[in-house]
Design a protein around this motif. Structure first.
Motif, mmCIF file in Angstrom:
data_model
loop_
_atom_site.group_PDB
_atom_site.id
_atom_site.type_symbol
_atom_site.label_atom_id
_atom_site.label_comp_id
_atom_site.label_asym_id
_atom_site.label_seq_id
_atom_site.Cartn_x
_atom_site.Cartn_y
_atom_site.Cartn_z
ATOM 1 N N ILE A 49 0.396 -8.361 37.237
ATOM 2 C CA ILE A 49 0.060 -8.412 39.045
ATOM 3 C C ILE A 49 0.676 -7.431 39.322
ATOM 4 N N ILE A 50 2.167 -7.304 38.692
ATOM 5 C CA ILE A 50 2.840 -6.562 39.814
ATOM 6 C C ILE A 50 2.218 -5.433 39.482
ATOM 7 N N VAL A 51 2.113 -4.706 38.107
ATOM 8 C CA VAL A 51 1.503 -3.156 38.322
ATOM 9 C C VAL A 51 0.409 -3.021 38.903
ATOM 10 N N THR A 52 -0.776 -3.997 38.740
ATOM 11 C CA THR A 52 -2.040 -4.256 39.991
ATOM 12 C C THR A 52 -1.369 -4.497 41.766
ATOM 13 N N LEU A 53 -0.421 -4.967 41.586
ATOM 14 C CA LEU A 53 -0.270 -5.050 43.438
ATOM 15 C C LEU A 53 0.212 -3.615 43.538
ATOM 16 N N VAL A 54 1.848 -2.827 42.825
ATOM 17 C CA VAL A 54 1.979 -1.827 43.184
ATOM 18 C C VAL A 54 1.306 -0.619 43.316
ATOM 19 N N GLY A 55 -0.046 -0.166 41.990
ATOM 20 C CA GLY A 55 -1.297 0.436 42.135
ATOM 21 C C GLY A 55 -1.889 0.238 43.338
ATOM 22 N N MET A 56 -2.646 -0.373 43.557
ATOM 23 C CA MET A 56 -3.590 -1.346 44.651
ATOM 24 C C MET A 56 -2.958 -0.738 45.798
ATOM 25 N N HIS A 57 -1.064 -1.580 46.117
ATOM 26 C CA HIS A 57 -1.096 -0.990 47.578
ATOM 27 C C HIS A 57 -0.565 0.761 48.224
ATOM 28 N N CYS A 58 -0.591 1.057 46.073
ATOM 29 C CA CYS A 58 -0.177 2.933 46.616
ATOM 30 C C CYS A 58 -1.502 3.801 46.379
ATOM 31 N N LEU A 59 -2.300 3.212 46.043
ATOM 32 C CA LEU A 59 -3.572 3.977 47.455
ATOM 33 C C LEU A 59 -4.078 3.400 47.989
ATOM 34 N N TYR A 60 -4.127 2.289 48.121
ATOM 35 C CA TYR A 60 -4.520 1.825 49.595
ATOM 36 C C TYR A 60 -4.078 2.710 50.665
ATOM 37 N N THR A 61 -2.636 2.641 50.685
ATOM 38 C CA THR A 61 -1.306 3.405 52.066
ATOM 39 C C THR A 61 -1.784 4.982 51.641
ATOM 40 N N LEU A 62 -2.424 5.030 50.683
ATOM 41 C CA LEU A 62 -2.542 6.878 50.256
ATOM 42 C C LEU A 62 -4.122 7.898 51.056
ATOM 43 N N TRP A 63 -5.184 6.320 50.715
ATOM 44 C CA TRP A 63 -5.736 6.449 51.265
ATOM 45 C C TRP A 63 -5.580 6.719 53.211
ATOM 46 N N GLU A 64 -5.217 5.471 53.133
ATOM 47 C CA GLU A 64 -4.682 5.998 54.776
ATOM 48 C C GLU A 64 -4.688 7.061 55.439
ATOM 49 N N PHE A 65 -3.743 7.624 54.660
ATOM 50 C CA PHE A 65 -2.900 8.888 55.469
ATOM 51 C C PHE A 65 -3.591 9.688 55.227
ATOM 52 N N MET A 66 -4.818 10.293 53.059
ATOM 53 C CA MET A 66 -5.356 11.428 53.366
ATOM 54 C C MET A 66 -6.281 11.120 54.089
ATOM 55 N N SER A 67 -7.066 9.642 54.508
ATOM 56 C CA SER A 67 -7.909 10.098 55.591
ATOM 57 C C SER A 67 -7.956 9.974 56.407
ATOM 58 N N LEU A 68 -6.666 9.987 57.047
ATOM 59 C CA LEU A 68 -6.509 11.381 58.266
ATOM 60 C C LEU A 68 -6.206 12.711 58.105
#
Ligand SMILES: O=c1ccn([C@@H]2O[C@H](COP(=O)(O)OP(=O)(O)O[C@H]3O[C@H](CO)[C@@H](O)[C@H](O)[C@H]3O)[C@@H](O)[C@H]2O)c(=O)[nH]1
Length: 758
Positions: free
Chosen positions: A574-593
């Protein structure tokens, strides 16, 4: 005004950015957070206090994510078509433009002069514009600089309009060398001459900064003699009046310098007080129906800013009279604020899709009538005052009680409320009335700052005023053009940034606990429910410092105490997926800008640092204020003129080019308390990791199954990585190094922590 024929293409469109995939990601993260909470509840009685603390922290994070999911559910923004404005609108409305400055040292006058010049030169008929600069520093140097700038404006404005210059702040424009390809002989000559004149202006300001004593001897500066920033009479100077202007390209709009009266024993309400004085003086002199407000460092980077905003106000649609303000995002010409840019883009568009963006204090066009306290119900569909509202607002006695007892002011308010065009008047005729409305007792027992104008009671006057407007049922609109409409300065990571963040967090908490609070008004005002949640998200920034601080300490505590922080076995997933997803999601937000991975990481790090090191102090601030022990103060953020800047490109690329120097990403430190929590966090996590590697946990009181393991060690490593600037700071010298006194205090606290945990 606007042509209402519906067959013509619109002046603006609302664009929805609804994205089902992102909604699914938001909900999955929320689901994972709730599963974690459930897991903790189920195992609560087999575990110790750490488990409870972790559960409480994660409950806070889940609540914040729930708010974020609600806010981002239906993002939207406006797109405007300024090129259609001229054929649709035959008589453009007037706009009063306000700039606030407060300190000639922290806000270099040449920076303010550039902001002024960029506004005077926007693409809009000059006879429909007036620029007012409020100087809370009552500085002859600022006045001198602005006066000189207004002389230069007579060269600069026609030059910009003749050659359709893109960036209209000269300090930016002239950093770009003259390109051989684009230079006709005439253009090169004009360019050289204008550049020379700008350099002359900069030199004059610089010389005056070195020695401004001679200013005292000039007649025009008499008003500044024997004044102190917090003790002086009102000063109003009509520096330039565009007499009989017809909107020709060579004309320069009106420019008025004002500094309200200040006395040591009177509350002057910082920026909000300055804004209200600007509203009154401009009401007397030009009384434009729309008002633009920018901070002194936020120059107009896009010549069509006013026209774009007018597209939204003048679009004839069912809801066009409901828009109280148009907010542009705050963009910056250095790369210290990537995380703010991303936050504005995603959360900003989310909020824009509900009732409209939150007023951010700068880069915003307000409607004067809304600032005079009208509610949405006070207007008929065509925008005229309803008969009930007319009775309520227009009675002279009422007006005097609310707006103060200046007859001219009351007359101007009636005209504004009734949308009567302002008769062309000589500005100088209003000097006496302007003095009167600048007295520090003028607002006494009136509604200024309570229900009218910019609201007091919080140093975050922007968010406070904003919720007041939305609570009266108004909407707002968000436009984010490319290139950015306004660009400003952001302090580098370090003491100034910490101070600014603390002021923001404290100011926002002040609103959370005042009568405007979304906690009170959520169900009973005209504000939409999800809009209240958006305000709740912003106003609780300061409170988030507590779970964040605890969560940064928990891995180290668990390693030392040999207890489990994270689930074991498959549940660790649960924790690993949570941290992983959050990182990828925020990273995507940055890179898409268009931002880099490094910029994403720096932002994640800065977010942790500002929460635990700066926002934390907003809690004692607000407690002391609520107990009546101390008042909050507004310390002006230090702005610096970038040393080297290149290119006049646009958007993110432009911002990245503009890094003032190679060290710009480096974090700065001083001996202030802000840096104690961060140093302490790094030291305890390092101690726990070191202890763990030498088998310290065998010393722990707690043994056996369910102890700490690899997951807790990874947690500690992650914390150290996020506080990397502090780790580096321990080995650096000068402004990039953490002072020994801070390290010693943090080390002492870390020893206590280790002893407590073992
Ligand atoms: O007594 C004062 C204090 C400040 N200001 C002006 O207010 C503006 C904002 O102050 P600044 O120190 O630059 O604050 P920032 O943190 O950089 O600004 C953000 O935060 C403020 C609220 O905390 C908002 O008002 C701003 O618009 C927003 O950009 C500046 O132009 C100041 O000159 C005054 O006029 N009088």
């Amino acid at each position: 005004m606007a042509d209402s024929s519906s067959s013509l293409p619109p002046l603006c469109e609302k664009i929805s950015y609804k994205n089902y995939f992102l909604r699914a990601v938001d909900l999955t993260i929320l689901g994972l957070l709730f599963s974690l909470l459930l897991y903790r509840i189920l195992l609560m009685n087999q575990n110790n206090t750490v488990w409870v603390v972790a559960f409480l922290c994660e409950s806070c994070f889940s609540f914040v994510w729930l708010l974020i999911t609600c806010i981002k559910w239906s993002p939207a923004a406006y797109k405007s078509y300024p090129e259609r404005l001229d054929e649709r609108v035959h008589d453009l409305p007037s706009v009063d433009m306000f700039v606030t400055t407060a300190d000639p040292v922290r806000e270099p006058p040449i920076l303010v002069a550039n902001t002024l010049l960029s506004l005077l030169a926007v693409n809009y008929p000059a006879n429909k514009l007036a620029c007012y600069v409020s100087d809370d520093g009552c500085s002859p140097l600022t006045y001198f600089s602005l006066k000189e700038a207004s002389k230069f404006a007579k060269i600069w404005v026609p030059f910009c309009k003749k050659y359709n210059v893109k960036v209209r702040a000269p300090f930016r424009y002239f950093l770009n060398p003259l390109a051989a390809t684009e230079s006709s002989d005439q253009f090169s000559r004009d360019w050289e001459m204008t550049k020379r004149e700008y350099e002359k202006l900069s030199r004059k300001v610089e010389d005056a900064t070195g020695d401004s004593h001679w200013l005292d001897e000039e007649d025009d500066f008499e008003a500044f003699s024997n004044t102190k920033p917090n003790d002086h009479s009102t000063i109003v100077k009509v520096v330039w009046e565009n007499k009989g202007g017809v909107g020709d390209e060579n004309e320069v709009p009106h420019f008025v310098y004002i500094s309200r009266e200040k006395r040591p024993n009177y509350l002057h309400h910082y920026k909000a007080g300055a804004m209200n004085f600007l509203v009154r003086v401009s009401g007397l002199m030009t009384n434009a129906p729309y008002m633009l407000n920018v901070d002194c460092d936020m120059y107009a980077n896009e010549a069509d800013v006013v026209r774009q905003a007018m597209c939204i106000f003048l679009q004839k649609s069912i809801n066009s009279n409901q828009c109280a303000f148009v907010q542009y995002p705050q963009d910056f010409y250095d790369s210290n604020a990537d995380e703010l840019t991303v936050l504005q883009s995603y959360l900003g568009q989310g909020i824009a899709g509900i009732q409209g963006p939150i007023y951010a204090g700068s880069g915003c066009f307000h409607t004067r009538r809304v600032m005079y306290g009208l509610s949405i119900d006070d207007l008929e569909e065509d925008g005229t005052l309803s008969s009930v509202a007319a009775r309520k607002y227009l009675a002279e006695k009422n007006l005097e009680r609310k707006f103060g007892n200046s007859k001219e002011m009351v007359k101007s308010v009636v005209e504004a409320l009734q949308r009567k065009p302002n008769p062309q008047n000589t500005l100088a005729n209003f000097l006496e009335a302007a003095q009167e409305v600048g007295h520090c007792h003028y607002e006494y027992q009136t509604s200024w700052g309570k229900t009218i104008g910019w609201l007091y009671e919080s140093t975050a006057e922007d968010a406070n005023t904003s919720i007041g407007i939305h609570s009266r049922g108004w909407t707002s609109s968000y436009i984010s053009p490319e290139p950015p409409a306004f660009l400003g300065a952001m302090p580098p990571g370090g003491p100034d940034a910490m101070l600014q963040q603390r002021r923001w967090a404290t100011g926002l908490l002040e609103v959370l606990f005042n009568k405007q609070s979304p906690l009170i008004g959520m169900f009973c005002r005209k504000i939409r429910f999800r809009q209240s949640l958006a305000y709740l998200y912003i106003f609780t920034w300061g409170l988030r410092s507590i779970p964040e601080l605890f969560y940064c300490l928990l891995p180290s505590y668990c390693l030392l105490h040999n207890s489990a922080l994270f689930p074991k076995g498959v549940y660790l997933g649960i924790i690993v997926t949570l941290v992983g997803m959050h990182c990828l999601y925020t990273l995507w937000e940055f890179m898409s800008l268009g931002f880099s991975v490094q910029s994403w990481f720096v932002s994640q790090s800065f977010w942790r640092i500002k929460t635990t090191c700066s926002w934390l102090f907003s809690i004692p601030d607000i407690i002391l204020k609520l107990l009546g022990i101390s008042k909050t103060v507004f310390i002006v953020t230090k702005k610096t003129m970038p040393k080297t800047m290149s290119g006049s490109g646009s958007g993110k690329a432009q911002r990245e080019d503009d890094c003032p120097n190679q060290d710009s990403g480096k974090f700065e430190f001083d001996g202030s308390l802000y840096f104690l929590p961060g140093t302490f966090i790094v030291l305890v996590n390092l101690a726990a990791l070191a202890g763990c590697s030498v088998g310290l946990k065998r010393l722990s009181r707690r043994h056996g199954e369910g102890g700490s393991g690899l997951a807790e060690a990874c947690g500690s490593i992650l914390v150290v990585m996020l506080f990397l600037p502090f780790l580096k700071g321990m080995f650096e010298k000068g402004k990039y190094g953490i002072p020994l006194s801070t390290i010693s205090k943090a080390a002492f606290l870390a020893v206590l922590f280790v002893v407590f945990a073992l």
